[in-house]
Design a protein around this motif. Sequence first.
Motif, short mmCIF file in Angstrom:
data_model
loop_
_atom_site.label_atom_id
_atom_site.label_comp_id
_atom_site.label_asym_id
_atom_site.label_seq_id
_atom_site.Cartn_x
_atom_site.Cartn_y
_atom_site.Cartn_z
N ARG A 1 0.83 -1.20 0.00
CA ARG A 1 0.00 0.00 0.00
C ARG A 1 0.87 1.26 0.00
NH1 ARG A 1 -3.93 2.02 4.97
NH2 ARG A 1 -4.51 4.01 4.03
N TYR A 2 2.03 1.17 0.60
CA TYR A 2 2.92 2.33 0.72
C TYR A 2 4.11 2.24 -0.24
CZ TYR A 2 0.23 2.74 5.00
OH TYR A 2 -0.81 2.84 5.90
N ASN A 3 4.18 1.15 -1.01
CA ASN A 3 5.31 0.94 -1.90
C ASN A 3 4.96 1.06 -3.38
OD1 ASN A 3 7.24 -1.64 -3.22
ND2 ASN A 3 8.22 0.11 -2.23
N ILE A 4 3.65 1.02 -3.70
CA ILE A 4 3.23 1.21 -5.08
C ILE A 4 3.56 2.64 -5.49
CG2 ILE A 4 1.23 1.30 -6.62
CD1 ILE A 4 2.01 -1.52 -5.89
N ALA A 5 4.00 2.80 -6.76
CA ALA A 5 4.46 4.10 -7.24
C ALA A 5 3.38 5.18 -7.07
CB ALA A 5 4.85 3.98 -8.71
N PRO A 6 3.81 6.38 -6.58
CA PRO A 6 5.15 6.71 -6.08
C PRO A 6 5.35 6.20 -4.65
CG PRO A 6 3.70 8.62 -5.92
CD PRO A 6 2.89 7.53 -6.57
N ALA A 7 6.43 5.47 -4.45
CA ALA A 7 6.66 4.79 -3.18
C ALA A 7 6.95 5.78 -2.06
CB ALA A 7 7.83 3.83 -3.33
N ARG A 8 6.35 5.50 -0.90
CA ARG A 8 6.64 6.28 0.29
C ARG A 8 7.70 5.60 1.15
NH1 ARG A 8 1.04 7.25 3.13
NH2 ARG A 8 2.46 8.14 4.68
N ILE A 9 7.95 4.32 0.87
CA ILE A 9 8.95 3.56 1.60
C ILE A 9 9.39 2.38 0.75
CG2 ILE A 9 7.27 2.07 2.77
CD1 ILE A 9 9.06 2.21 5.28
N PHE A 10 10.64 1.95 0.90
CA PHE A 10 11.16 0.76 0.23
C PHE A 10 11.31 -0.35 1.26
CE2 PHE A 10 13.58 3.93 -2.61
CZ PHE A 10 12.48 4.08 -3.42
N MET A 11 11.30 -1.61 0.78
CA MET A 11 11.48 -2.73 1.71
C MET A 11 12.94 -2.86 2.14
SD MET A 11 11.32 -6.30 -0.47
CE MET A 11 9.60 -6.13 -0.90
N GLY A 12 13.90 -2.43 1.31
CA GLY A 12 15.30 -2.53 1.67
C GLY A 12 15.78 -3.97 1.74
N ASP A 13 17.04 -4.15 2.04
CA ASP A 13 17.60 -5.49 2.18
C ASP A 13 17.01 -6.22 3.38
OD1 ASP A 13 19.12 -5.02 0.00
OD2 ASP A 13 21.07 -5.15 1.00
N SER A 14 16.53 -5.46 4.38
CA SER A 14 15.91 -6.08 5.54
C SER A 14 14.65 -6.84 5.15
CB SER A 14 15.57 -5.02 6.60
OG SER A 14 14.66 -4.06 6.06
N GLY A 15 14.05 -6.48 4.01
CA GLY A 15 12.89 -7.19 3.52
C GLY A 15 13.21 -8.17 2.41
N SER A 16 13.95 -7.71 1.40
CA SER A 16 14.16 -8.54 0.20
C SER A 16 14.97 -9.80 0.50
CB SER A 16 14.87 -7.72 -0.88
OG SER A 16 16.14 -7.27 -0.45
N LEU A 17 15.92 -9.74 1.42
CA LEU A 17 16.74 -10.92 1.71
C LEU A 17 15.93 -12.04 2.35
CD1 LEU A 17 20.10 -9.35 3.01
CD2 LEU A 17 19.67 -10.44 0.81
#
Length: 410
Positions: free
Chosen positions: A207-223
Amino acid sequence: MSNISPYILYLIVPVIAALLCGFSIPKIIVLAKKKKLYDLPDNLRKIHKAVVPNLGGVGIFFAYIIVASLFIQSSDFPRWNYIVAASTILFVVGIKDDIISLTPTKKFAAQILAAVITVYLADMRLHSLHGIFGIYVLPPWLSIGFSIVGCIFVTNAFNLIDGIDGLAGTISVLCTFVLGISLAFQGNEGAAYMAFALMGAIIGFLRYNIAPARIFMGDSGSLFIGFSISVLCILYINSYQPTSIYSSFVHTPKSALIIALSVLFIPVFDSFRVFITRIAKGKHPFSADRSHLHHYLLDLGFSHSRTVTTLITVNLLIISVSLLVQDYNPNIAIAAILSLTFGLFGILYFMRKSRLARIEVHQKQTITVSTAAYIDGTSAGYSNGKEKMKAQPQNVVLEGSLHTVATEGS
């Protein structure tokens, strides 16, 4: 909750996880802005132009772990504790990399440790390739080694596709949804809860990452997300039951392996292609460039949302094709999927190449016209200046008096 049908719980789990993550993300955004914990833009791999908080993985991780742990019973999933331990290692390393940046070696070491805990200690590994490349049952040493390498590769694949707004999250939702449905129909309740909890947490984040993103998941999420999906694929393949309702859709264990590959195909194909291309050019496989599929689509003028929609559509197409070819020889089935993928990539490659060539020609023409106009304007200005000098008188001040001085030719 033992009296509630698991199929009802399969609906409740992602809803609770989505609400929990969706509630926490705004608080994380505020905290990240106060502490200036941003993902800074660059001119290489990163697309965004403004500073954006990159701690979305915090909300995803805790929503996922809390909800999954509440619903997973030890009798259904006795090795859940190993997954929690391995995921926590990747989360901690990822969040440290998001805040202060780590070397690739340290991140890679954490991935190896997480994979060893899951594959070796928890014994979650592939036991057979079901005829792919003529290989069936794997000896234990090869099974462990192959599974560890597979987990590490998939983990990095999801880390690398996290390049534009909503892409990694949307691909992850698709993967966890397909795997969760498959595990549920096979009667593996614990793994299904794990998949649906992760799916719900990511939906709350999106909800907060769909363009335009207000926040990214970062490596803390993607890994840890990539790692968890790799484990879910192994559990899905090993859980296949030919007598279950699911067998009417996916017919054999070999088919389950092909479906698992098709679910992962976009991130895995993209990462493998990028690694090979960079190595062939003498570059480090993790060096920053603009060679990912989402970069190609952006270069065609696609928006972030349209790029995500295109890649998700292609992933769904690949899953559909894998269902159609599942009864063929596994090598033929994989060849069919690869042929489709390379065909689509070839079209994309030449479309991008043609567009960049047109842009380059247009830019050269623009520079040529601008240069010619500048030269002509300078010459005209010089000529007009001489004519004005001949035609107009000039006023000058001499010893405090104003006199009119005629120019030459007056």
